[in-house]
Scaffold this motif. Sequence first.
Motif, PDB file in Angstrom:
ATOM      1  N   GLU A   1      -5.045   1.695  13.185  1.00 49.77           N
ATOM      2  CA  GLU A   1      -4.371   1.095  14.309  1.00 49.77           C
ATOM      3  C   GLU A   1      -3.232  -0.019  13.871  1.00 49.77           C
ATOM      4  OE1 GLU A   1      -7.259  -0.864  17.076  1.00 49.77           O
ATOM      5  OE2 GLU A   1      -8.866   0.063  15.658  1.00 49.77           O
ATOM      6  N   ALA A   2      -2.938  -0.134  13.291  1.00 46.06           N
ATOM      7  CA  ALA A   2      -1.357  -1.067  13.583  1.00 46.06           C
ATOM      8  C   ALA A   2      -0.138   0.221  13.129  1.00 46.06           C
ATOM      9  CB  ALA A   2      -1.393  -1.661  12.476  1.00 46.06           C
ATOM     10  N   PRO A   3       0.971   0.168  13.758  1.00 41.05           N
ATOM     11  CA  PRO A   3       2.087   0.410  13.635  1.00 41.05           C
ATOM     12  C   PRO A   3       2.385   1.593  12.260  1.00 41.05           C
ATOM     13  CG  PRO A   3       2.763  -1.189  14.746  1.00 41.05           C
ATOM     14  CD  PRO A   3       1.444  -0.858  13.944  1.00 41.05           C
ATOM     15  N   LYS A   4       3.115   2.548  11.572  1.00 41.79           N
ATOM     16  CA  LYS A   4       2.751   3.520  10.327  1.00 41.79           C
ATOM     17  C   LYS A   4       3.608   2.416   9.904  1.00 41.79           C
ATOM     18  CE  LYS A   4      -0.562   6.176  12.302  1.00 41.79           C
ATOM     19  NZ  LYS A   4      -1.381   5.596  11.975  1.00 41.79           N
ATOM     20  N   THR A   5       4.758   2.017   9.939  1.00 48.77           N
ATOM     21  CA  THR A   5       5.293   1.552   8.748  1.00 48.77           C
ATOM     22  C   THR A   5       4.739   0.173   8.404  1.00 48.77           C
ATOM     23  OG1 THR A   5       6.992   0.365  10.645  1.00 48.77           O
ATOM     24  CG2 THR A   5       7.639   1.707  10.148  1.00 48.77           C
ATOM     25  N   VAL A   6       3.880  -0.378   8.258  1.00 50.27           N
ATOM     26  CA  VAL A   6       3.331  -1.865   8.358  1.00 50.27           C
ATOM     27  C   VAL A   6       2.167  -1.505   7.057  1.00 50.27           C
ATOM     28  CG1 VAL A   6       1.897  -2.801   8.748  1.00 50.27           C
ATOM     29  CG2 VAL A   6       2.784  -2.914  10.589  1.00 50.27           C
TER      30      VAL A   6
ATOM     31  N   GLU B   1      -6.160 -13.389   0.764  1.00 46.64           N
ATOM     32  CA  GLU B   1      -5.758 -13.338   1.591  1.00 46.64           C
ATOM     33  C   GLU B   1      -5.160 -11.950   1.804  1.00 46.64           C
ATOM     34  OE1 GLU B   1      -1.486 -15.240   0.047  1.00 46.64           O
ATOM     35  OE2 GLU B   1      -3.044 -16.917   1.053  1.00 46.64           O
ATOM     36  N   VAL B   2      -4.054 -10.981   2.591  1.00 47.88           N
ATOM     37  CA  VAL B   2      -4.367 -10.639   3.082  1.00 47.88           C
ATOM     38  C   VAL B   2      -2.821 -10.344   3.221  1.00 47.88           C
ATOM     39  CG1 VAL B   2      -4.487  -7.991   3.427  1.00 47.88           C
ATOM     40  CG2 VAL B   2      -6.396  -9.034   3.471  1.00 47.88           C
ATOM     41  N   ARG B   3      -1.524  -9.589   2.215  1.00 48.18           N
ATOM     42  CA  ARG B   3       0.220  -9.766   2.625  1.00 48.18           C
ATOM     43  C   ARG B   3       0.349  -7.960   3.461  1.00 48.18           C
ATOM     44  NH1 ARG B   3       3.839 -11.286  -0.692  1.00 48.18           N
ATOM     45  NH2 ARG B   3       2.688 -13.576  -0.170  1.00 48.18           N
ATOM     46  N   VAL B   4       0.340  -8.243   4.418  1.00 52.30           N
ATOM     47  CA  VAL B   4       1.214  -6.923   5.254  1.00 52.30           C
ATOM     48  C   VAL B   4       2.605  -7.374   5.119  1.00 52.30           C
ATOM     49  CG1 VAL B   4       1.243  -6.326   7.468  1.00 52.30           C
ATOM     50  CG2 VAL B   4      -0.659  -7.849   7.195  1.00 52.30           C
ATOM     51  N   GLN B   5       3.229  -5.877   5.158  1.00 51.43           N
ATOM     52  CA  GLN B   5       5.083  -6.060   5.340  1.00 51.43           C
ATOM     53  C   GLN B   5       5.166  -4.554   5.692  1.00 51.43           C
ATOM     54  OE1 GLN B   5       4.252  -5.300   0.249  1.00 51.43           O
ATOM     55  NE2 GLN B   5       5.855  -7.075   0.255  1.00 51.43           N
ATOM     56  N   SER B   6       6.300  -4.818   6.204  1.00 52.78           N
ATOM     57  CA  SER B   6       6.954  -3.889   7.547  1.00 52.78           C
ATOM     58  C   SER B   6       8.547  -3.775   7.543  1.00 52.78           C
ATOM     59  CB  SER B   6       6.895  -3.879   8.603  1.00 52.78           C
ATOM     60  OG  SER B   6       7.154  -2.478   9.434  1.00 52.78           O
ATOM     61  N   LYS B   7       9.279  -2.615   6.912  1.00 48.42           N
ATOM     62  CA  LYS B   7      10.314  -3.057   7.795  1.00 48.42           C
ATOM     63  C   LYS B   7      11.097  -3.470   9.312  1.00 48.42           C
ATOM     64  CE  LYS B   7      12.405   0.584   4.282  1.00 48.42           C
ATOM     65  NZ  LYS B   7      12.323  -0.467   3.115  1.00 48.42           N
TER      66      LYS B   7
ATOM     67  N   ALA C   1       3.110  -6.680  16.662  1.00 48.46           N
ATOM     68  CA  ALA C   1       2.009  -5.742  17.123  1.00 48.46           C
ATOM     69  C   ALA C   1       1.215  -5.892  16.363  1.00 48.46           C
ATOM     70  CB  ALA C   1       2.825  -4.911  16.824  1.00 48.46           C
ATOM     71  N   THR C   2       1.168  -6.019  15.025  1.00 43.42           N
ATOM     72  CA  THR C   2      -0.180  -6.216  13.785  1.00 43.42           C
ATOM     73  C   THR C   2      -0.177  -7.456  14.199  1.00 43.42           C
ATOM     74  OG1 THR C   2       1.393  -4.844  12.142  1.00 43.42           O
ATOM     75  CG2 THR C   2      -1.214  -5.686  11.429  1.00 43.42           C
ATOM     76  N   ILE C   3       0.089  -8.768  14.020  1.00 41.83           N
ATOM     77  CA  ILE C   3      -0.405  -9.605  15.023  1.00 41.83           C
ATOM     78  C   ILE C   3      -1.449  -9.515  15.765  1.00 41.83           C
ATOM     79  CG2 ILE C   3      -0.004 -12.004  14.979  1.00 41.83           C
ATOM     80  CD1 ILE C   3       2.122 -12.440  13.516  1.00 41.83           C
ATOM     81  N   ALA C   4      -0.568  -9.416  17.012  1.00 35.16           N
ATOM     82  CA  ALA C   4      -1.696  -9.488  18.163  1.00 35.16           C
ATOM     83  C   ALA C   4      -2.744  -8.325  17.989  1.00 35.16           C
ATOM     84  CB  ALA C   4      -0.431  -8.535  18.912  1.00 35.16           C
ATOM     85  N   LEU C   5      -2.484  -7.431  17.074  1.00 34.55           N
ATOM     86  CA  LEU C   5      -4.433  -6.771  16.780  1.00 34.55           C
ATOM     87  C   LEU C   5      -5.456  -7.501  16.182  1.00 34.55           C
ATOM     88  CD1 LEU C   5      -4.742  -3.552  17.004  1.00 34.55           C
ATOM     89  CD2 LEU C   5      -4.087  -3.643  14.202  1.00 34.55           C
ATOM     90  N   LEU C   6      -4.247  -7.524  15.224  1.00 34.30           N
ATOM     91  CA  LEU C   6      -6.062  -9.167  14.427  1.00 34.30           C
ATOM     92  C   LEU C   6      -6.121 -10.138  15.586  1.00 34.30           C
ATOM     93  CD1 LEU C   6      -3.880  -9.094  10.944  1.00 34.30           C
ATOM     94  CD2 LEU C   6      -5.995  -7.484  11.672  1.00 34.30           C
ATOM     95  N   ARG C   7      -5.408 -10.663  15.987  1.00 35.45           N
ATOM     96  CA  ARG C   7      -6.183 -11.546  17.262  1.00 35.45           C
ATOM     97  C   ARG C   7      -6.983 -11.613  18.349  1.00 35.45           C
ATOM     98  NH1 ARG C   7      -0.568 -15.399  17.638  1.00 35.45           N
ATOM     99  NH2 ARG C   7      -0.713 -16.425  16.352  1.00 35.45           N
TER     100      ARG C   7
END
Length: 162
Positions: free
Chosen positions: A116-121, A129-135, A142-148
Motif C-alpha cells: 500500500e505504500a508508494p512504490k519507491t519505498v 525493528e524495520v528499516r524503511v528507505q526511499s529517495k 506518507a508511509t508513516i501516515a499509512l502505518l499510523r
Amino acid sequence: MADSSFDVVSKVDEMEADNAFNQTRKEIEQRYDFKGVGASVELKGSEFLLKASSEERVKAVLDVLESKLIKRGISLKALDAGEPFPSGKEYRIEARLKNGIDSDNAKKVTRLIRDEAPKTVKAQIQGDEVRVQSKSRDDLQATIALLRGADLDLDLQFVNFR
C-alpha cells in the motif's frame, strides 16, 4: 541524492513503566475497595504479576494498572495481559510489556508497506525493528501516515528519520 530512511520500532520507556507500577502499587494500598482482598502487584523486568482474592478484584487491579500506563503515555497495545487464573486461594493475572517487533508483526509491517505504500519505498527487517528507505522524503512521510492509520496490534514509533 542519497536515500532517506527511518526505523519503525516498538519500545516501551522502562522508567515510565516503573513509575506506572509504583503509582498502581500505591493506589492499591490506599483504596478502600482493595482492603482485605489481598490485592497486590509485582514487577520483574517487564512482567507484571497481579494478585487478589477474587476474579473481579484482580480484574480491578488490572484496570488500575492500565489507567496508570495510559497516564504515563504507554499505549495499551504494548501490554499483553493474560486471563485471570486461580492459584491456591487467590486469582492471578500475568501481564508483560512488549518490547521490539516480533518476526510475524515485522512481516505484516513490510507486507503492508510493499502493498500500500508508494512504490519507491523499500522496507527490510533488521532484528526487532524495520528499516524503511526511499529517495523521496514525502513518500516516507506518507508511509508513516499509512502505518499510523493501520490496525496493527503494536505500539509503533518512528525513529532515526534522516
